[in-house]
Write a protein that holds these residues in place. Structure first.
Motif, PDB file in Angstrom:
ATOM      1  N   VAL A  18      40.310  24.041  37.003  1.00 25.75           N
ATOM      2  CA  VAL A  18      38.918  23.653  36.765  1.00 25.75           C
ATOM      3  C   VAL A  18      38.453  22.530  37.686  1.00 25.75           C
ATOM      4  CG1 VAL A  18      37.307  22.752  35.042  1.00 25.75           C
ATOM      5  CG2 VAL A  18      39.016  24.452  34.385  1.00 25.75           C
ATOM      6  N   TYR A  19      39.232  21.462  37.809  1.00 23.37           N
ATOM      7  CA  TYR A  19      38.793  20.315  38.602  1.00 23.37           C
ATOM      8  C   TYR A  19      38.802  20.603  40.107  1.00 23.37           C
ATOM      9  CZ  TYR A  19      39.306  17.471  34.357  1.00 23.37           C
ATOM     10  OH  TYR A  19      39.202  16.950  33.096  1.00 23.37           O
ATOM     11  N   LEU A  20      39.500  21.647  40.528  1.00 20.10           N
ATOM     12  CA  LEU A  20      39.599  21.963  41.953  1.00 20.10           C
ATOM     13  C   LEU A  20      38.534  22.933  42.438  1.00 20.10           C
ATOM     14  CD1 LEU A  20      43.470  22.397  42.238  1.00 20.10           C
ATOM     15  CD2 LEU A  20      42.092  20.364  42.735  1.00 20.10           C
ATOM     16  N   LYS A  21      37.815  23.540  41.536  1.00 17.68           N
ATOM     17  CA  LYS A  21      36.874  24.588  41.911  1.00 17.68           C
ATOM     18  C   LYS A  21      35.487  24.300  41.373  1.00 17.68           C
ATOM     19  CE  LYS A  21      40.363  27.993  42.420  1.00 17.68           C
ATOM     20  NZ  LYS A  21      41.003  29.077  41.766  1.00 17.68           N
ATOM     21  N   SER A  22      34.514  24.937  41.990  1.00 20.49           N
ATOM     22  CA  SER A  22      33.171  24.938  41.411  1.00 20.49           C
ATOM     23  C   SER A  22      32.774  26.400  41.272  1.00 20.49           C
ATOM     24  CB  SER A  22      32.182  24.161  42.277  1.00 20.49           C
ATOM     25  OG  SER A  22      31.834  24.870  43.421  1.00 20.49           O
ATOM     26  N   TYR A  23      32.326  26.756  40.115  1.00 22.53           N
ATOM     27  CA  TYR A  23      32.003  28.142  39.805  1.00 22.53           C
ATOM     28  C   TYR A  23      30.503  28.363  39.944  1.00 22.53           C
ATOM     29  CZ  TYR A  23      36.569  27.471  37.680  1.00 22.53           C
ATOM     30  OH  TYR A  23      37.883  27.146  37.455  1.00 22.53           O
ATOM     31  N   ARG A  24      30.137  29.540  40.422  1.00 26.68           N
ATOM     32  CA  ARG A  24      28.715  29.879  40.584  1.00 26.68           C
ATOM     33  C   ARG A  24      28.005  29.984  39.247  1.00 26.68           C
ATOM     34  NH1 ARG A  24      30.768  33.959  44.383  1.00 26.68           N
ATOM     35  NH2 ARG A  24      30.776  35.250  42.534  1.00 26.68           N
ATOM     36  N   ASP A  25      28.704  30.566  38.259  1.00 25.98           N
ATOM     37  CA  ASP A  25      28.086  30.787  36.956  1.00 25.98           C
ATOM     38  C   ASP A  25      29.182  30.946  35.899  1.00 25.98           C
ATOM     39  OD1 ASP A  25      29.104  33.405  37.332  1.00 25.98           O
ATOM     40  OD2 ASP A  25      27.176  34.148  38.048  1.00 25.98           O
ATOM     41  N   GLY A  26      28.765  31.147  34.672  1.00 21.77           N
ATOM     42  CA  GLY A  26      29.712  31.276  33.571  1.00 21.77           C
ATOM     43  C   GLY A  26      30.620  32.483  33.699  1.00 21.77           C
ATOM     44  N   GLN A  27      30.097  33.557  34.254  1.00 22.23           N
ATOM     45  CA  GLN A  27      30.911  34.766  34.409  1.00 22.23           C
ATOM     46  C   GLN A  27      32.046  34.540  35.408  1.00 22.23           C
ATOM     47  OE1 GLN A  27      28.732  38.270  35.510  1.00 22.23           O
ATOM     48  NE2 GLN A  27      30.504  39.604  35.294  1.00 22.23           N
ATOM     49  N   GLU A  28      31.754  33.879  36.513  1.00 29.11           N
ATOM     50  CA  GLU A  28      32.806  33.583  37.478  1.00 29.11           C
ATOM     51  C   GLU A  28      33.835  32.635  36.874  1.00 29.11           C
ATOM     52  OE1 GLU A  28      33.557  32.080  42.030  1.00 29.11           O
ATOM     53  OE2 GLU A  28      31.737  31.427  41.010  1.00 29.11           O
ATOM     54  N   ALA A  29      33.384  31.640  36.143  1.00 28.45           N
ATOM     55  CA  ALA A  29      34.304  30.711  35.487  1.00 28.45           C
ATOM     56  C   ALA A  29      35.214  31.468  34.521  1.00 28.45           C
ATOM     57  CB  ALA A  29      33.529  29.620  34.749  1.00 28.45           C
ATOM     58  N   TYR A  30      34.631  32.346  33.731  1.00 26.65           N
ATOM     59  CA  TYR A  30      35.404  33.139  32.771  1.00 26.65           C
ATOM     60  C   TYR A  30      36.466  33.968  33.492  1.00 26.65           C
ATOM     61  CZ  TYR A  30      36.534  36.448  29.083  1.00 26.65           C
ATOM     62  OH  TYR A  30      37.204  37.212  28.162  1.00 26.65           O
ATOM     63  N   GLN A  31      36.090  34.630  34.579  1.00 31.91           N
ATOM     64  CA  GLN A  31      37.029  35.474  35.327  1.00 31.91           C
ATOM     65  C   GLN A  31      38.156  34.647  35.936  1.00 31.91           C
ATOM     66  OE1 GLN A  31      34.273  37.348  38.002  1.00 31.91           O
ATOM     67  NE2 GLN A  31      33.915  39.075  36.613  1.00 31.91           N
ATOM     68  N   GLN A  32      37.823  33.499  36.504  1.00 31.52           N
ATOM     69  CA  GLN A  32      38.849  32.649  37.107  1.00 31.52           C
ATOM     70  C   GLN A  32      39.786  32.060  36.055  1.00 31.52           C
ATOM     71  OE1 GLN A  32      38.688  33.797  40.405  1.00 31.52           O
ATOM     72  NE2 GLN A  32      39.587  31.794  40.621  1.00 31.52           N
ATOM     73  N   LEU A  33      39.237  31.666  34.917  1.00 28.80           N
ATOM     74  CA  LEU A  33      40.086  31.124  33.852  1.00 28.80           C
ATOM     75  C   LEU A  33      40.983  32.206  33.268  1.00 28.80           C
ATOM     76  CD1 LEU A  33      37.581  28.731  32.104  1.00 28.80           C
ATOM     77  CD2 LEU A  33      39.407  28.158  33.715  1.00 28.80           C
ATOM     78  N   GLU A  34      40.464  33.410  33.157  1.00 28.03           N
ATOM     79  CA  GLU A  34      41.272  34.537  32.690  1.00 28.03           C
ATOM     80  C   GLU A  34      42.428  34.795  33.662  1.00 28.03           C
ATOM     81  OE1 GLU A  34      40.132  38.689  30.681  1.00 28.03           O
ATOM     82  OE2 GLU A  34      39.344  38.452  32.713  1.00 28.03           O
ATOM     83  N   TRP A  35      42.124  34.757  34.964  1.00 27.15           N
ATOM     84  CA  TRP A  35      43.168  34.935  35.982  1.00 27.15           C
ATOM     85  C   TRP A  35      44.220  33.828  35.867  1.00 27.15           C
ATOM     86  CZ3 TRP A  35      44.823  31.563  39.677  1.00 27.15           C
ATOM     87  CH2 TRP A  35      45.769  32.053  40.571  1.00 27.15           C
ATOM     88  N   TYR A  36      43.773  32.577  35.731  1.00 29.61           N
ATOM     89  CA  TYR A  36      44.697  31.451  35.667  1.00 29.61           C
ATOM     90  C   TYR A  36      45.628  31.574  34.463  1.00 29.61           C
ATOM     91  CZ  TYR A  36      46.696  26.842  35.274  1.00 29.61           C
ATOM     92  OH  TYR A  36      47.606  25.811  35.164  1.00 29.61           O
ATOM     93  N   ILE A  37      45.091  31.915  33.317  1.00 30.23           N
ATOM     94  CA  ILE A  37      45.914  32.038  32.108  1.00 30.23           C
ATOM     95  C   ILE A  37      46.962  33.136  32.281  1.00 30.23           C
ATOM     96  CG2 ILE A  37      45.851  32.650  29.652  1.00 30.23           C
ATOM     97  CD1 ILE A  37      43.085  31.171  29.603  1.00 30.23           C
ATOM     98  N   HIS A  38      46.568  34.245  32.865  1.00 27.65           N
ATOM     99  CA  HIS A  38      47.526  35.328  33.143  1.00 27.65           C
ATOM    100  C   HIS A  38      48.613  34.818  34.099  1.00 27.65           C
ATOM    101  CE1 HIS A  38      49.043  39.327  34.023  1.00 27.65           C
ATOM    102  NE2 HIS A  38      48.941  39.016  35.308  1.00 27.65           N
ATOM    103  N   TRP A  39      48.217  34.163  35.171  1.00 26.26           N
ATOM    104  CA  TRP A  39      49.167  33.631  36.151  1.00 26.26           C
ATOM    105  C   TRP A  39      50.093  32.600  35.506  1.00 26.26           C
ATOM    106  CZ3 TRP A  39      49.361  28.542  38.080  1.00 26.26           C
ATOM    107  CH2 TRP A  39      50.240  28.347  39.147  1.00 26.26           C
ATOM    108  N   TYR A  40      49.546  31.685  34.725  1.00 24.63           N
ATOM    109  CA  TYR A  40      50.311  30.625  34.073  1.00 24.63           C
ATOM    110  C   TYR A  40      51.401  31.205  33.172  1.00 24.63           C
ATOM    111  CZ  TYR A  40      51.167  26.341  31.371  1.00 24.63           C
ATOM    112  OH  TYR A  40      51.748  25.251  30.770  1.00 24.63           O
ATOM    113  N   ASN A  41      51.069  32.254  32.434  1.00 28.11           N
ATOM    114  CA  ASN A  41      52.018  32.823  31.485  1.00 28.11           C
ATOM    115  C   ASN A  41      52.996  33.812  32.100  1.00 28.11           C
ATOM    116  OD1 ASN A  41      51.267  31.541  29.036  1.00 28.11           O
ATOM    117  ND2 ASN A  41      49.422  32.780  29.025  1.00 28.11           N
ATOM    118  N   GLU A  42      52.581  34.496  33.154  1.00 21.04           N
ATOM    119  CA  GLU A  42      53.417  35.585  33.664  1.00 21.04           C
ATOM    120  C   GLU A  42      54.027  35.357  35.039  1.00 21.04           C
ATOM    121  OE1 GLU A  42      51.672  39.417  33.110  1.00 21.04           O
ATOM    122  OE2 GLU A  42      50.909  38.889  31.139  1.00 21.04           O
ATOM    123  N   GLN A  43      53.542  34.383  35.803  1.00 22.19           N
ATOM    124  CA  GLN A  43      54.070  34.190  37.153  1.00 22.19           C
ATOM    125  C   GLN A  43      54.510  32.761  37.443  1.00 22.19           C
ATOM    126  OE1 GLN A  43      51.070  35.706  39.785  1.00 22.19           O
ATOM    127  NE2 GLN A  43      51.342  37.797  39.089  1.00 22.19           N
TER     128      GLN A  43
END
Length: 67
Positions: free
Chosen positions: A25-50
């Motif tokens: 979150v602190y390293l990025k700026s998101y265009r809108d809520g949808q982009e933020a949601y997609q990036q956070l979803e990606w991060y959570i998947h990466w955090y748990n599985e990779q």
């Protein structure tokens, strides 16, 4: 939780939120809520599985909790 505002009661969740904020979150700026949601979803998947965790012996949370 044992008491109000006692982070030690939920140390694993508190650590996850810290990692999420400082590694994503602190390293990025998101265009809108949808982009933020997609990036956070990606991060959570990466955090748990990779992402390996030293506290888990260099394993991912998925590897530890599925076995």
């Amino acid at each position: 939780m044992d008491g109000k505002r006692r982070a030690i009661d939920n140390v694993f969740t508190e650590r996850f939120w810290r990692s999420l904020k400082y590694e994503e979150v602190y390293l990025k700026s998101y265009r809108d809520g949808q982009e933020a949601y997609q990036q956070l979803e990606w991060y959570i998947h990466w955090y748990n599985e990779q992402r390996t965790h030293s506290a888990l012996g260099g394993l991912t949370p998925k590897a530890v909790f599925e076995s």
